[in-house]
Design a protein around this motif. Structure first.
Motif, mmCIF file in Angstrom:
data_model
loop_
_atom_site.group_PDB
_atom_site.id
_atom_site.type_symbol
_atom_site.label_atom_id
_atom_site.label_comp_id
_atom_site.label_asym_id
_atom_site.label_seq_id
_atom_site.Cartn_x
_atom_site.Cartn_y
_atom_site.Cartn_z
ATOM 1 N N ARG A 164 14.743 -1.396 6.926
ATOM 2 C CA ARG A 164 14.886 -2.475 6.072
ATOM 3 C C ARG A 164 13.539 -2.556 5.248
ATOM 4 O O ARG A 164 12.521 -3.246 5.678
ATOM 5 N N PRO A 165 13.461 -1.666 4.399
ATOM 6 C CA PRO A 165 12.280 -1.509 3.571
ATOM 7 C C PRO A 165 11.896 -2.476 2.473
ATOM 8 O O PRO A 165 10.615 -2.824 2.102
ATOM 9 N N ALA A 166 13.108 -3.334 2.347
ATOM 10 C CA ALA A 166 12.915 -4.104 1.142
ATOM 11 C C ALA A 166 13.898 -5.478 1.627
ATOM 12 O O ALA A 166 15.083 -5.509 2.106
ATOM 13 N N LEU A 167 13.202 -6.739 1.640
ATOM 14 C CA LEU A 167 13.956 -7.819 2.045
ATOM 15 C C LEU A 167 13.924 -9.051 1.204
ATOM 16 O O LEU A 167 12.778 -9.032 0.540
ATOM 17 N N ARG A 168 14.870 -9.873 1.141
ATOM 18 C CA ARG A 168 14.866 -10.778 0.390
ATOM 19 C C ARG A 168 14.329 -12.140 1.436
ATOM 20 O O ARG A 168 14.599 -12.000 2.494
ATOM 21 N N LYS A 194 5.989 -8.727 -4.146
ATOM 22 C CA LYS A 194 7.176 -8.949 -4.727
ATOM 23 C C LYS A 194 7.794 -8.524 -6.013
ATOM 24 O O LYS A 194 7.139 -8.740 -6.863
ATOM 25 N N GLU A 195 9.075 -8.001 -6.055
ATOM 26 C CA GLU A 195 9.495 -7.283 -7.047
ATOM 27 C C GLU A 195 10.090 -8.413 -7.979
ATOM 28 O O GLU A 195 10.253 -9.585 -7.508
ATOM 29 N N ARG A 196 10.538 -8.073 -9.126
ATOM 30 C CA ARG A 196 11.130 -8.945 -10.028
ATOM 31 C C ARG A 196 12.444 -9.715 -9.669
ATOM 32 O O ARG A 196 12.651 -10.744 -10.178
ATOM 33 N N ASP A 197 13.107 -8.869 -8.859
ATOM 34 C CA ASP A 197 14.275 -9.375 -8.506
ATOM 35 C C ASP A 197 14.356 -10.193 -7.320
ATOM 36 O O ASP A 197 15.325 -10.688 -6.664
ATOM 37 N N GLY A 198 13.096 -10.523 -6.796
ATOM 38 C CA GLY A 198 12.805 -11.524 -5.548
ATOM 39 C C GLY A 198 12.770 -10.620 -4.386
ATOM 40 O O GLY A 198 12.598 -11.344 -3.258
ATOM 41 N N VAL A 199 12.913 -9.270 -3.990
ATOM 42 C CA VAL A 199 12.798 -8.543 -2.980
ATOM 43 C C VAL A 199 11.304 -8.431 -2.701
ATOM 44 O O VAL A 199 10.401 -7.945 -3.584
ATOM 45 N N TYR A 200 11.154 -8.520 -1.511
ATOM 46 C CA TYR A 200 9.781 -8.157 -0.923
ATOM 47 C C TYR A 200 9.676 -6.842 -0.290
ATOM 48 O O TYR A 200 10.509 -6.346 0.500
ATOM 49 N N ARG A 201 8.401 -6.289 -0.337
ATOM 50 C CA ARG A 201 8.214 -4.621 0.314
ATOM 51 C C ARG A 201 6.856 -4.975 0.701
ATOM 52 O O ARG A 201 6.017 -5.942 0.655
ATOM 53 N N ILE A 202 6.467 -4.220 1.736
ATOM 54 C CA ILE A 202 4.980 -3.928 2.387
ATOM 55 C C ILE A 202 4.028 -3.472 1.118
ATOM 56 O O ILE A 202 4.479 -2.674 0.077
ATOM 57 N N GLY A 203 2.782 -4.100 0.998
ATOM 58 C CA GLY A 203 1.988 -3.783 -0.090
ATOM 59 C C GLY A 203 1.167 -2.775 0.038
ATOM 60 O O GLY A 203 0.579 -2.302 1.328
ATOM 61 N N LEU A 204 0.437 -2.321 -0.741
ATOM 62 C CA LEU A 204 -0.794 -1.304 -0.763
ATOM 63 C C LEU A 204 -1.600 -1.608 0.268
ATOM 64 O O LEU A 204 -2.383 -0.944 0.942
ATOM 65 N N ARG A 205 -2.131 -2.839 0.265
ATOM 66 C CA ARG A 205 -3.282 -3.159 1.206
ATOM 67 C C ARG A 205 -3.121 -2.931 2.548
ATOM 68 O O ARG A 205 -4.113 -2.578 3.084
ATOM 69 N N LEU A 206 -1.916 -3.200 3.113
ATOM 70 C CA LEU A 206 -1.648 -2.791 4.289
ATOM 71 C C LEU A 206 -1.699 -1.244 4.727
ATOM 72 O O LEU A 206 -2.227 -0.912 5.685
ATOM 73 N N TRP A 207 -1.433 -0.352 3.593
ATOM 74 C CA TRP A 207 -1.403 1.010 3.882
ATOM 75 C C TRP A 207 -2.803 1.474 3.920
ATOM 76 O O TRP A 207 -3.567 2.166 4.591
ATOM 77 N N GLU A 208 -3.922 0.642 2.887
ATOM 78 C CA GLU A 208 -5.332 0.953 3.022
ATOM 79 C C GLU A 208 -5.937 0.498 4.481
ATOM 80 O O GLU A 208 -6.609 1.331 4.846
#
Length: 272
Positions: A28-32, A62-76
């Protein structure tokens, strides 16, 4: 100092944040928003408030279609975590050498419950196309790495696998308990497991055990190839495979911090 808790769930603020972040996985990499609420069990209004703040902080995107994904700050932030000396760290250089010598898929797997869990893989454009990836699972009885792990597992686990029934994946899958047990005896005697088209047609593999500091088998390493190269090519790579597993076992004998599967997100269904 007391930590604020959500009245409906008893979760702290930090608990709610982590519940939201833990909703994401390889599956589930992308969730509404409504999906995040369903997975976490929190009200949509609460999820929306937390997600909005995490987007502002860079922890979510948050993508334009409203889908959420993990952000780069967490990777950093994750990159700041001190890396322990794990099985994966120790094994990867030898896996890369094995791939360079064979040009075939190289898999590192451990036993997780009654399944194979793949924790590392090295492959390239020259190697046969397979569907397995890090975090993937496979049955013990129908894979090379699985047979290695099952051969060195406890008698209780072996009996449990047999009692659960041996699923047939291809016409070549071993589904007779007696035949499987004899093959496991051969694996223990020779130190090599061979698996020809038992999980998927068109692929074959050879696998060998990796031993930990206490001389118990902690993992298995395999080379997966196309069926047409099986007879001669895979036999030819067995010495290189044995050398790789021996080298990894020697490195592990110097001490390491576990098998390193905590950061592996299991996925399903089973793959080779």
């Amino acid at each position: 100092m007391s930590v604020p808790r959500e009245a409906s769930t008893g979760r702290t603020v930090a608990g709610r944040v982590f519940a939201l972040l833990n909703a994401f996985s390889q599956e589930r990499p992308a969730l509404r928003l409504i999906e995040l609420a369903a997975v976490t069990g929190m009200p949509v209004s609460t999820v929306h408030r937390i997600a909005t703040e995490l987007v502002e902080l860079g922890a979510l995107k948050k993508e334009r279609d409203g889908v959420y994904r993990i952000g780069l700050r967490l990777w950093e932030l994750g990159a700041l975590c001190p890396a322990p000396r794990t099985l994966r760290d120790v094994s990867l250089p030898f896996m890369q050498d094995l791939y360079e010598a064979t040009a075939e898929n190289v898999h590192l797997a451990v036993l997780d419950g009654d399944e194979v869990l793949y924790v590392e893989r090295v492959w390239g454009r020259r190697s046969v196309d397979v569907v397995s990836r890090v975090g993937g699972r496979s049955p013990l009885h129908a894979t090379g790495v699985g047979k290695v792990l099952l051969a060195h597992a406890s008698r209780e686990l072996q009996e449990s696998v047999l009692a659960a029934g041996l699923k047939r994946y291809t016409p070549h899958t071993i589904v007779m308990p007696g035949i499987l047990m004899r093959s496991l005896q051969e694996v223990r005697a020779t130190g090599i497991a061979r698996c020809a088209e038992e999980l998927s047609l068109g692929t074959v593999s050879v696998a060998a055990p990796i031993f930990g500091p206490d001389r118990r088998v902690v993992a298995a390493l395999s080379v997966v190839s196309h069926t047409v190269t099986h007879t001669k090519a895979l036999t030819a790579v067995e010495p290189a495979l044995r050398l790789a597993t021996l080298s990894i076992s020697r490195e592990l004998a110097n001490g390491y911090d576990g098998i390193g599967t905590a950061d592996v997100t299991p996925i399903r269904p089973a793959t080779r």
